[in-house]
Design a protein around this motif. Structure first.
Motif, short mmCIF file in Angstrom:
data_model
loop_
_atom_site.label_atom_id
_atom_site.label_comp_id
_atom_site.label_asym_id
_atom_site.label_seq_id
_atom_site.Cartn_x
_atom_site.Cartn_y
_atom_site.Cartn_z
N GLU A 68 89.33 -16.99 69.59
CA GLU A 68 89.90 -18.03 70.23
C GLU A 68 91.05 -18.53 69.29
OE1 GLU A 68 89.84 -18.89 73.35
OE2 GLU A 68 88.12 -17.68 73.86
N SER A 69 90.53 -18.87 68.03
CA SER A 69 91.42 -19.60 67.12
C SER A 69 92.67 -18.76 66.79
CB SER A 69 90.78 -20.00 66.10
OG SER A 69 90.29 -18.86 65.27
N PHE A 70 92.20 -17.29 66.65
CA PHE A 70 93.46 -16.43 66.31
C PHE A 70 94.49 -16.50 67.37
CE2 PHE A 70 95.38 -12.21 66.57
CZ PHE A 70 95.88 -11.97 65.43
N LEU A 71 94.02 -16.27 68.67
CA LEU A 71 94.61 -16.04 69.72
C LEU A 71 95.56 -17.36 70.07
CD1 LEU A 71 92.57 -14.71 72.56
CD2 LEU A 71 94.38 -13.61 71.49
N THR A 72 95.06 -18.59 69.68
CA THR A 72 95.90 -19.73 69.98
C THR A 72 96.88 -19.81 68.84
OG1 THR A 72 94.03 -20.78 68.89
CG2 THR A 72 94.19 -21.39 71.35
N ASN A 73 96.50 -19.45 67.74
CA ASN A 73 97.37 -19.48 66.45
C ASN A 73 98.69 -18.70 66.61
OD1 ASN A 73 96.73 -21.59 64.49
ND2 ASN A 73 95.19 -20.35 63.86
N PHE A 74 98.48 -17.29 67.16
CA PHE A 74 99.70 -16.42 67.42
C PHE A 74 100.04 -16.35 68.70
CE2 PHE A 74 97.36 -15.53 63.10
CZ PHE A 74 98.40 -15.43 62.59
#
Lengths: 302, 325, 422
Positions: free
Chosen positions: B82-88
């Motif tokens: 999730e955090s990867f997707l929100t970051n990028f």
């Protein structure tokens, strides 16, 4: 992941120590029989028999059929070994000898095709059912009790028998005329041919011997391991690990490496049950990095 | 400029291939060719990159599929985070793509530095050992990888630059472009001075050393590049199956890649790719007509190996006189 | 480019339309023409090679019973059912690829997925992606249908579910544990998703029903491991009161033979959930007495004529004994056939889904002669769950008790809440 308390507890108790050490030995000794055939073939013919597990399977199935008719465990083990040996000679003469001296990849491919064909043939002949030979009546005995640990009589018998077979094989290669011819032919085959000795015949016999060793392991284990097409697959990779650790071509090396592996598994099942496989490959990698020719062979890879 | 003229022909062929592949995607309504070709792209890259080791450099690896699996898992895991997707956000796919290749590159540099010092059979076994080690890690690290069930629950494919990879046409087009770029890269390396050094090493390592080639370095670079290309194959497979599976890291997967190479022929640049198509077709066609797939496949392989004694492409080219013996 | 494509599309549409009109004009009954010519193709992927090839074989034979019945009765509105099967070799990506191939190349309109858990999740995603009606016939992993994340509107399960077995088995085992004062349990399970989840669920329910039980030792052999000696000795060292194992197939056969050498079954009570499959019971030469096992498939449970008849029909077309996978494959096929009858042979996924959700069919394997695929979570309920004790002679399993579905429903609901699935 690692449970050292369990390990220390186990080895603090005589019964547990006996159980795990003997189970390591029995796993190791059967593995040794298979691996000794593999290492023998490599040592002399410089061929990696990727189809070695197939002969283990064939030995088990031959033994099963013999046992159905004769109810004799020893006779069925003998037929298993003989059958696997003859099948091995057939494989050597008709198929693998055609790619001697060629790329290792050609050998790999021939072996792979052979595994596929044999697995399907086994399916056609014996069916896909789980087959169990059943424990022979003479071994349906209560386990021996040693320091509170358990040792089944069948396993005690198998450990001793495997050791005897291993020693006989070493003697055959090092002390007999057959052995010296084969070793000489491995070093310099044209020279031996020039002496009027039919080298291909000796090579085929040696290949058959290697396969018979795998076959007898399958046959001896048939009472306690269920028989299925494709059963040779699992044993193959473990015998590779043994061969590499012990040094390719070294039978004594294979013996020690097989026991190391057996003990890794039996001790691992107490102390680190989920990482046994990983550890086996790690040991193989470490040996390859620091002594690629194996622990018990002199020389270097370069 | 000189580089461009040197490879003008190859670049033109690549461009032409991309156009053909894209046209197939656009004009063939039937989904089969797209599905078939994507799986060829993926396993083709595995086979082609393995042939860079085996055919170009003479390094027989039994553990090449490890990098295929690593690329696939890294890509899948990043896009499940999730955090990867929100970051990028919209750039997730692109970032995940390059990061996965980069991770594989680092891993292969470590493995390669250990392995390439060894020769032939020992190199083969050591790469096999590392592959099986990675397999054990994937299978036992259940909390991260899902163990033997693989990455489940699908993989997010956020839209970027108008490209929506959950659409089969977009996915196909995207994969064909990446595939052709990778093949072109391998081709350029093969024809360059680097490829020349590799062949020298393959044919005579001592002579190569004598000629001033830094054998270890060249081999290691070759190993890393081949691994990174294999990881792209894994990424394509992850995109296609919307998951990643431990079987990719199992030794049979490396074995299969070797068969593809051998079927096509190791001495022809595109041989492994033809082998990939052949193996897939053999598998599918045999399944259609026989329930004894193993028996028939085994016999076919045996005939090719013992009958032709070389890859099919090599055999045909020799027969027709294009390639001299 | 886009325009061009549209043009082609329109043109081919016109072609089809005019062809259709011509046919209608000629025959007047296009539906009958279609019905007479075209069988309904059902795509099946399963494991047909390697160590568990026998299971895939019993899948196809089990399914054949249902297929023969409908085809001999004239099919669905005259259209026969045709099964097209593929061997996935138990590889998830191969199963996914072959499923696509079955639909794209073979023209399969519906799917019966007969893969074990790993590959089933892969096929589940494919069915979602290509929008084909699919029934999973083998995977028992609870989360496949219980977890809303995995659920697909047109995909169902006609197989056992781990949580049902765990509740039934937990109640059964806890009664025995109380009676015999068994407190320390050990487990031996294959080290993969099914083994881990099954063991965890079983122990969870066993503890729920008998809270004073605890697990002292767990051993995890690899799947398809040739020998279990080190696991068996680890169990002996632990000296538990009882053992639970969910090993299955040839692995269970080998485990029991090897454990017998050590006299393991004389030393503590054992529960082997997967023991009650006929090929396993008949393969073990000397079956140990008094081991508790699940009746995975049994021709006398329930003891009805219908069940007996099914066994005879199955055996007429198979050379291996039926397994748990056989009745599951037969059940999946029957639900599919029933849904197709309701839609009149239309294979539109949503129409079939509507006909399947909440559908109740007659079945010899149901507790009261019927089984239902539940509407809310697309999974099978009301099938026979039973446990018994081994005896040394045919039929090898005796004193069989059936689990009560009322208990199962209550505990399943609690479990779902705990897992936040509902």
């Amino acid at each position: 992941m690692f449970d050292f308390d369990a390990l220390i507890n186990c080895f603090g108790m005589a019964s547990c120590a006996v159980n795990q050490l003997t189970s390591g030995l029995i796993i190791g000794m059967l593995l040794f029989l298979v691996a000794s055939g593999l290492t023998l073939i490599f040592g002399v013919l410089n061929v990696i028999n990727f189809a070695h597990g197939t002969f283990y399977m064939v030995g088990a199935y031959f033994a099963f059929s013999t046992y159905l008719f004769t109810e004799s465990y020893l006779l069925s083990a003998f037929v298993g070994a003989l059958g696997a040996g003859i099948f091995g000679i057939f494989f050597e003469r008709v198929l693998i000898s055609k790619v001697y001296g060629q790329d290792i990849l050609m050998q790999l491919l021939v072996c792979y095709a052979f595994i596929l064909i044999t697995d399907d043939l086994v399916k056609l002949i014996w069916g896909t059912d789980y087959i169990a030979m059943g424990i022979p009546d003479e071994f349906r005995l209560a386990p021996f009790r040693i320091f509170g640990g358990y040792v089944p009589p069948l396993y005690a018998f198998l450990i001793i028998l495997s050791l005897v077979i291993g020693i006989l094989t070493i003697l055959l290669i090092s002390k007999t005329r057959f052995g010296s011819i084969v070793r000489a032919a491995a070093e310099n085959s044209p020279m031996v041919s020039a002496l009027g000795i039919r080298v291909p015949l000796y090579f085929a016999l040696l290949f058959g011997l290697g396969c018979a060793l795998a076959g007898i392991a399958g046959a001896l284990a048939a009472p306690v391991r269920s028989l299925t097409p494709g059963m040779g697959f699992g044993i193959l990779i473990e015998s590779f690990i043994v061969t590499v650790i012990g040094g390719m071509g070294s039978i004594p090396g294979a013996l020690i490496a097989a026991i190391i592996l057996g003990l890794t598994r039996s001790i691992g099942s107490v102390g680190f049950p989920l990482f046994v496989d990983g550890l086996m490959f790690l040991i193989m990698a470490i040996v390859l990095i620091f002594k690629p020719t194996g622990l018990f062979v002199k020389g270097s890879s370069k | 400029m000189s580089g461009f003229t040197l490879f003008k022909k190859d670049i033109s062929i690549a461009l032409f291939s991309v156009i053909i592949l894209i046209l197939i995607g656009f004009f063939v309504e039937h989904p089969w060719p797209k599905d078939f070709l994507i799986s060829i792209f993926s396993f083709g890259l595995l086979a082609m990159s393995l042939n860079m080791l085996i055919g170009f450099a003479g390094m027989v690896s039994f553990g090449h599929a490890a990098f295929f699996a690593l690329g696939g898992y890294a890509f899948g895991l990043l896009l499940q985070s999730e955090s990867f997707l929100t970051n990028f956000g919209a750039l997730s796919i692109i970032v995940a793509f390059f990061v996965s290749i980069f991770i594989t590159g680092i891993y292969s540099a470590v493995i390669g530095a250990i392995c390439v010092r060894l020769n032939e059979i020992y190199f083969a076994f050591l790469t096999l050992a590392f592959q099986m080690f990675l397999y054990s890690v994937i299978v036992s690290w259940v909390s991260l990888t899902g163990g033997d069930q693989g990455l489940m629950g699908g993989i997010a494919r956020p839209v970027f630059l108008g490209i929506d990879l959950s659409n089969s046409l977009h996915r196909y087009t995207f994969c064909s472009v990446i595939f052709v770029i990778c093949i072109l890269l391998l081709r350029i390396l093969n024809k360059s001075n680097f490829g020349y050094s590799l062949r020298l090493i393959r044919d005579n390592q001592e002579r190569a050393e004598f000629l001033g080639i830094r054998v270890f370095r060249v081999k290691l670079i070759c190993f890393i590049i081949a691994s990174m290309v294999a990881s792209v194959g894994g990424i394509i497979m992850t995109l296609f199956t919307s998951g990643a599976y431990p079987e990719w890291a199992f030794w049979t997967q490396s074995g299969e890649a070797i068969f593809m190479i051998m079927l096509g022929g190791i001495s022809i640049f595109l041989g492994p790719l033809v082998g990939t198509v052949l193996l897939r077709l053999i598998n599918d066609v045999v399944q259609m007509y026989s329930s004894h797939t193993e028996l028939v496949t085994g016999i076919i392989i045996m005939i090719v190996v013992l009958g032709l004694r070389k890859g099919l492409v090599e055999y045909l080219l020799e027969k027709t006189g294009i390639l001299k013996k | 480019m886009k325009n061009f494509k549209n043009k082609i599309k329109r043109r081919s549409f016109m072609k089809v339309a005019s062809l259709g009109m011509a046919t209608t004009a000629l025959t007047g009954f296009p539906n009958i023409l279609k019905a007479a010519n075209k069988p309904i193709k059902v795509g099946v992927t399963t494991i047909l090679s390697g160590r568990v090839a026998i299971l895939g074989q019993t899948v196809l034979s089990g399914m054949k019973v249902a297929v023969d019945e409908i085809n001999n009765a004239g099919g669905i509105d005259g259209r026969k059912i045709e099964v097209i099967s593929r061997d996935s070799k138990a590889k998830p990506d191969e199963a996914a690829r072959l499923t696509r191939e079955l639909v794209n190349n073979e023209g399969c309109e519906v799917l019966l997925n007969c893969e074990a858990s790993g590959a089933t999740f892969a096929v589940n995603e494919v069915a979602r992606d290509i929008k084909k009606f699919c029934i999973h016939c083998i995977s028992e992993t609870s989360s496949l249908t219980a977890d809303p994340k995995n659920r697909v509107p047109w995909v169902f399960r006609a197989a056992r579910q781990g949580i049902h077995d765990a509740v039934g088995g937990g109640i059964f085992a806890s009664e025995i544990a109380k009676k015999n004062n068994l407190k320390k349990f050990a487990t031996a399970a294959p080290d993969y998703a099914y083994g881990r989840a099954n063991t965890a669920e079983f122990m969870e329910y066993l503890k729920l029903f008998s809270p004073d039980i605890n697990v002292t030792t767990q051993t995890w052999p690899k799947i398809f491991q040739p020998d279990y000696t080190e696991n068996i000795t680890a169990l002996l060292n632990a000296k538990p009161d009882a053992l639970y194992t969910c090993l299955w197939g040839g692995d269970l056969v080998a485990f029991i033979d090897q454990a017998s050498l050590y006299g393991l079954f004389d030393q503590f009570q054992s529960f082997a959930v997967n023991l009650g499959d006929l090929p396993i019971l008949t393969a073990i030469k000397k079956i140990p007495k008094d081991v508790y096992g699940g009746a995975r498939y049994h021709k006398d449970i329930p003891d009805t004529q219908a069940n007996e008849d099914w066994y005879n029909k199955y055996m007429a077309g198979s050379d291996v004994l039926p397994t748990n996978w056989s009745w599951e494959a037969d059940t999946g096929m029957r639900f599919l056939i029933d849904a197709l009858k309701k839609t009149g042979g239309d294979t539109d996924p949503m129409k079939l889904a509507k006909a399947t959700a909440g559908n109740k069919i007659k079945s010899p394997f149901g507790v009261d002669g019927t089984m239902t695929i539940r509407g809310e979570d697309h999974t099978l309920v009301n099938y026979v769950i039973a446990y018994g004790r081994t005896i040394t002679k045919d039929p090898y399993l005796a004193n069989i008790q059936q689990s009560n579905w009322k208990d199962i429903y209550v505990h399943e609901k609690d479990w779902k809440k705990r897992k936040k699935y509902i």
